[in-house]
Design a protein around this motif. Sequence first.
Motif, PDB file in Angstrom:
ATOM      1  N   LEU A 129      -1.777  10.921   4.517  1.00 22.71           N
ATOM      2  CA  LEU A 129      -1.877   9.481   3.782  1.00 22.71           C
ATOM      3  C   LEU A 129      -0.779   8.670   3.756  1.00 22.71           C
ATOM      4  CD1 LEU A 129      -5.099  10.630   1.733  1.00 22.71           C
ATOM      5  CD2 LEU A 129      -4.752  10.367   4.664  1.00 22.71           C
ATOM      6  N   TYR A 130      -0.571   7.709   4.453  1.00 20.82           N
ATOM      7  CA  TYR A 130       0.641   6.938   4.055  1.00 20.82           C
ATOM      8  C   TYR A 130      -0.180   5.590   3.668  1.00 20.82           C
ATOM      9  CZ  TYR A 130       1.364   6.299   8.615  1.00 20.82           C
ATOM     10  OH  TYR A 130       1.364   5.817   9.854  1.00 20.82           O
ATOM     11  N   GLY A 131       1.143   4.714   2.583  1.00 18.72           N
ATOM     12  CA  GLY A 131       0.599   3.611   2.503  1.00 18.72           C
ATOM     13  C   GLY A 131       1.172   3.414   0.890  1.00 18.72           C
ATOM     14  N   PRO A 132       1.368   1.938   0.819  1.00 23.23           N
ATOM     15  CA  PRO A 132       1.375   1.510  -0.206  1.00 23.23           C
ATOM     16  C   PRO A 132       0.368   2.258  -1.460  1.00 23.23           C
ATOM     17  CG  PRO A 132       1.557  -0.461   0.931  1.00 23.23           C
ATOM     18  CD  PRO A 132       0.799   0.451   1.691  1.00 23.23           C
ATOM     19  N   SER A 133       0.592   1.816  -2.676  1.00 23.02           N
ATOM     20  CA  SER A 133       0.281   2.077  -3.717  1.00 23.02           C
ATOM     21  C   SER A 133      -1.571   1.360  -4.248  1.00 23.02           C
ATOM     22  CB  SER A 133       0.317   2.188  -5.593  1.00 23.02           C
ATOM     23  OG  SER A 133       2.000   3.124  -4.981  1.00 23.02           O
ATOM     24  N   GLY A 134      -2.277   2.067  -4.509  1.00 23.66           N
ATOM     25  CA  GLY A 134      -3.696   0.966  -4.585  1.00 23.66           C
ATOM     26  C   GLY A 134      -4.485   1.015  -3.468  1.00 23.66           C
ATOM     27  N   THR A 135      -4.239   1.526  -2.199  1.00 25.98           N
ATOM     28  CA  THR A 135      -4.573   1.360  -0.849  1.00 25.98           C
ATOM     29  C   THR A 135      -5.686   1.954  -0.835  1.00 25.98           C
ATOM     30  OG1 THR A 135      -2.762   2.592  -0.116  1.00 25.98           O
ATOM     31  CG2 THR A 135      -2.893   0.422   0.434  1.00 25.98           C
ATOM     32  N   GLY A 136      -5.842   2.559  -1.824  1.00 30.03           N
ATOM     33  CA  GLY A 136      -7.221   4.275  -1.434  1.00 30.03           C
ATOM     34  C   GLY A 136      -7.261   5.570  -0.973  1.00 30.03           C
ATOM     35  N   ILE A 165      -9.599  -7.980  -8.971  1.00 25.30           N
ATOM     36  CA  ILE A 165     -10.352  -9.230  -9.084  1.00 25.30           C
ATOM     37  C   ILE A 165     -11.995  -9.353  -8.884  1.00 25.30           C
ATOM     38  CG2 ILE A 165     -10.039 -11.438  -8.472  1.00 25.30           C
ATOM     39  CD1 ILE A 165      -6.925 -11.232  -8.216  1.00 25.30           C
ATOM     40  N   MET A 166     -12.390  -9.520  -7.547  1.00 30.76           N
ATOM     41  CA  MET A 166     -13.411  -9.162  -7.408  1.00 30.76           C
ATOM     42  C   MET A 166     -14.601  -8.026  -8.564  1.00 30.76           C
ATOM     43  SD  MET A 166     -13.775  -8.654  -3.978  1.00 30.76           S
ATOM     44  CE  MET A 166     -13.313 -10.051  -2.315  1.00 30.76           C
ATOM     45  N   MET A 167     -14.364  -7.800  -9.010  1.00 35.12           N
ATOM     46  CA  MET A 167     -15.330  -6.831 -10.226  1.00 35.12           C
ATOM     47  C   MET A 167     -15.680  -7.910 -11.172  1.00 35.12           C
ATOM     48  SD  MET A 167     -14.220  -3.071  -9.440  1.00 35.12           S
ATOM     49  CE  MET A 167     -15.019  -2.214 -11.094  1.00 35.12           C
ATOM     50  N   SER A 168     -13.385  -8.320 -11.793  1.00 36.57           N
ATOM     51  CA  SER A 168     -13.775  -8.718 -13.320  1.00 36.57           C
ATOM     52  C   SER A 168     -14.582 -10.145 -13.128  1.00 36.57           C
ATOM     53  CB  SER A 168     -12.091  -9.254 -13.343  1.00 36.57           C
ATOM     54  OG  SER A 168     -11.489  -7.848 -13.796  1.00 36.57           O
ATOM     55  N   ASN A 169     -15.021 -11.121 -11.459  1.00 35.31           N
ATOM     56  CA  ASN A 169     -15.753 -12.508 -11.418  1.00 35.31           C
ATOM     57  C   ASN A 169     -17.012 -11.531 -10.606  1.00 35.31           C
ATOM     58  OD1 ASN A 169     -13.400 -14.769 -12.454  1.00 35.31           O
ATOM     59  ND2 ASN A 169     -12.171 -12.458 -11.443  1.00 35.31           N
ATOM     60  N   ARG A 170     -17.235 -10.620 -10.659  1.00 37.11           N
ATOM     61  CA  ARG A 170     -18.261 -10.236  -9.327  1.00 37.11           C
ATOM     62  C   ARG A 170     -20.124 -11.210 -10.069  1.00 37.11           C
ATOM     63  NH1 ARG A 170     -17.781  -6.089 -13.117  1.00 37.11           N
ATOM     64  NH2 ARG A 170     -19.722  -5.633 -14.953  1.00 37.11           N
ATOM     65  N   GLY A 171     -19.710 -11.955 -11.731  1.00 44.20           N
ATOM     66  CA  GLY A 171     -20.981 -12.827 -11.892  1.00 44.20           C
ATOM     67  C   GLY A 171     -20.885 -14.009 -10.929  1.00 44.20           C
ATOM     68  N   SER A 172     -19.783 -14.471 -10.297  1.00 44.67           N
ATOM     69  CA  SER A 172     -19.810 -15.693  -9.666  1.00 44.67           C
ATOM     70  C   SER A 172     -18.319 -15.365  -8.652  1.00 44.67           C
ATOM     71  CB  SER A 172     -19.134 -16.757 -11.340  1.00 44.67           C
ATOM     72  OG  SER A 172     -18.690 -18.109  -9.626  1.00 44.67           O
ATOM     73  N   PRO A 173     -19.316 -15.156  -7.738  1.00 45.91           N
ATOM     74  CA  PRO A 173     -18.812 -15.054  -6.406  1.00 45.91           C
ATOM     75  C   PRO A 173     -17.221 -16.891  -5.456  1.00 45.91           C
ATOM     76  CG  PRO A 173     -20.892 -14.697  -6.093  1.00 45.91           C
ATOM     77  CD  PRO A 173     -20.941 -15.179  -6.914  1.00 45.91           C
ATOM     78  N   THR A 174     -18.125 -17.228  -6.409  1.00 45.56           N
ATOM     79  CA  THR A 174     -16.963 -18.415  -6.088  1.00 45.56           C
ATOM     80  C   THR A 174     -15.894 -18.240  -6.464  1.00 45.56           C
ATOM     81  OG1 THR A 174     -18.765 -19.907  -5.472  1.00 45.56           O
ATOM     82  CG2 THR A 174     -16.880 -21.272  -6.104  1.00 45.56           C
ATOM     83  N   PRO A 186      -6.127  -3.569  -1.925  1.00 47.62           N
ATOM     84  CA  PRO A 186      -7.227  -3.664  -1.966  1.00 47.62           C
ATOM     85  C   PRO A 186      -7.851  -3.277  -3.680  1.00 47.62           C
ATOM     86  CG  PRO A 186      -7.163  -2.152   0.450  1.00 47.62           C
ATOM     87  CD  PRO A 186      -5.436  -2.206  -0.100  1.00 47.62           C
ATOM     88  N   ALA A 187      -6.860  -2.183  -4.327  1.00 50.38           N
ATOM     89  CA  ALA A 187      -7.172  -2.692  -5.623  1.00 50.38           C
ATOM     90  C   ALA A 187      -6.701  -3.582  -6.763  1.00 50.38           C
ATOM     91  CB  ALA A 187      -6.559  -1.004  -6.190  1.00 50.38           C
ATOM     92  N   GLU A 188      -6.173  -4.787  -5.847  1.00 43.18           N
ATOM     93  CA  GLU A 188      -5.997  -5.406  -6.812  1.00 43.18           C
ATOM     94  C   GLU A 188      -6.828  -6.487  -6.591  1.00 43.18           C
ATOM     95  OE1 GLU A 188      -1.340  -5.340  -7.395  1.00 43.18           O
ATOM     96  OE2 GLU A 188      -2.148  -6.355  -4.876  1.00 43.18           O
TER      97      GLU A 188
END
Length: 507
Positions: free
Chosen positions: A224-231, A384-393, A378-380
């Motif tokens: 499995l190869y790729g940058p950090s934070g890609t799962g 961001i989405m988890m921290s702002n999941r209450g407001s998609p916009t 994807p981790a970054e």
Amino acid sequence: MFLLITLLFLTIIVSFWLVPRALTRTSIGQFLIDRWKLLEDRFHAHQFYKIPKFNQHMQENPLFYKLVTYLNSLPSAEDSDFVNLFSGNNNRNEITLVINNDHEFLDSFLGSRIYWKLDTDCFVLKLRRKEKRRILTTYLQHIHKIVDEIEQKNELVRLHINAEDEPKTRGRWISTPFKHPATIDTAMIDIELKNKVKSDLESFLKSKQYYHRLGRVWKRSYLLYGPSGTGKSSFIAGMAKFLRYDIYEVDLLKISGDSDLKLLLLQTMNKSMIVVEDLDRYLVEKSTAAISLSGILNFMDGIISGCGEERVMVFTVSNKEQLDPTVLRPGRIDVHIHFPLCDFSSFKNLASSHLGIKEHKLFPQVEEIFQTGASLSPAEIGEIMMSNRGSPTRALKTVINALQTSNEGKTSGKSGALHKPGHDGGATGLPRSRRTRTLSHSGSIDGLVDLPSKLMNNGLTEESNESGLFPVESGKELKNLYGLLKNRSRSRRESVDFDGLEGKLST
């Protein structure tokens, strides 16, 4: 008289039925029952069997852990005088019973009574000697069947890590229940690729006879190869849950040498997944490492790797280009899986899973930014989405800002690497035309700054210094230059028209 005798007889019968039931609920009754069982056992010869936690090579005994699961599920464990109570790992309301050391309790199988006792790192099985041929093999098969059903129901997987402390007494591996929620389906990679990995794993599970017919060890290796934070790590968890294999995570920094690595591999079990993360980082620093490249290659597919079957080996790297080509050859690595940075398609999957939205008015703007070359892991983006999941916009706007910042950082990083300060106080090393295009790309005075460079590149100007810079110092000089070029252009058009006219006259 007959009625009196009948009542007396019924009273005696009821008493024989009620008294033992009442006594069993009292300490006196329990004491009498225990003494009766002890007296009864003295008239029978018993056979004892030990099931240790480790074998003579300090390998973990799988039967020992199966017995832990099986015995703690028995009703007699609840009725035992000494039972440890623990809350569940995932649910605090779930209470787990764990049998106590040095306490004997009973199990029944095919009409026979079987006694178990947990000694220090060892189970002791006691059954009547005359019954061992009749029930022992069947009873052990029964234990395997029950435990397999429990593990399949609970999807139990264990994580093993190699330890440094007291390997002679505690073994080389320390294990704990592994309940990672990730699956292959939750990975942020292409759906078609996920289906191919599932199909490959399923094919591997059914290929024992095929591997043996080819004279090959029944194992499969993945990179499995790729940058950090890609799962990559989450994908490993999903693979283990899909296979229902225990994970053996090898920390190469805790290994003293090549021989020690071989011994560690010998103490892993079949039907397991052996994981080595950040292999490239270790190999790059191999000058100070205890394990040689040859030792790692033998670990991957040497003779020692054949001491066990039905294994999956998984290696993760950030950049496989840094690896020695001998590490990547077929046979050592069977399948390469790339985990890239997030693109717009992955972004939409993240928005669907994290924010619950399929479409949004800001999606076109996000897609446009991705097309400019901006990228995040994807981790970054997921954080961001988890921290702002209450407001998609708000979440999408934050993602847009992060992508723009990332893109600007890449642009400034490239220009900073190429530009050097010169004698005129500016940046030399690149033509002014290239520098002005960089400014134009970042949104600065588009058109005006590029005008001199475009004219110079078209060969319409002759004023330039040796360094290739176009020396325009002020708007007044630029205006004069523009007039000069305009006059030249007019004179050139006149000569062309004249030549054309001359040509017509000659005809």
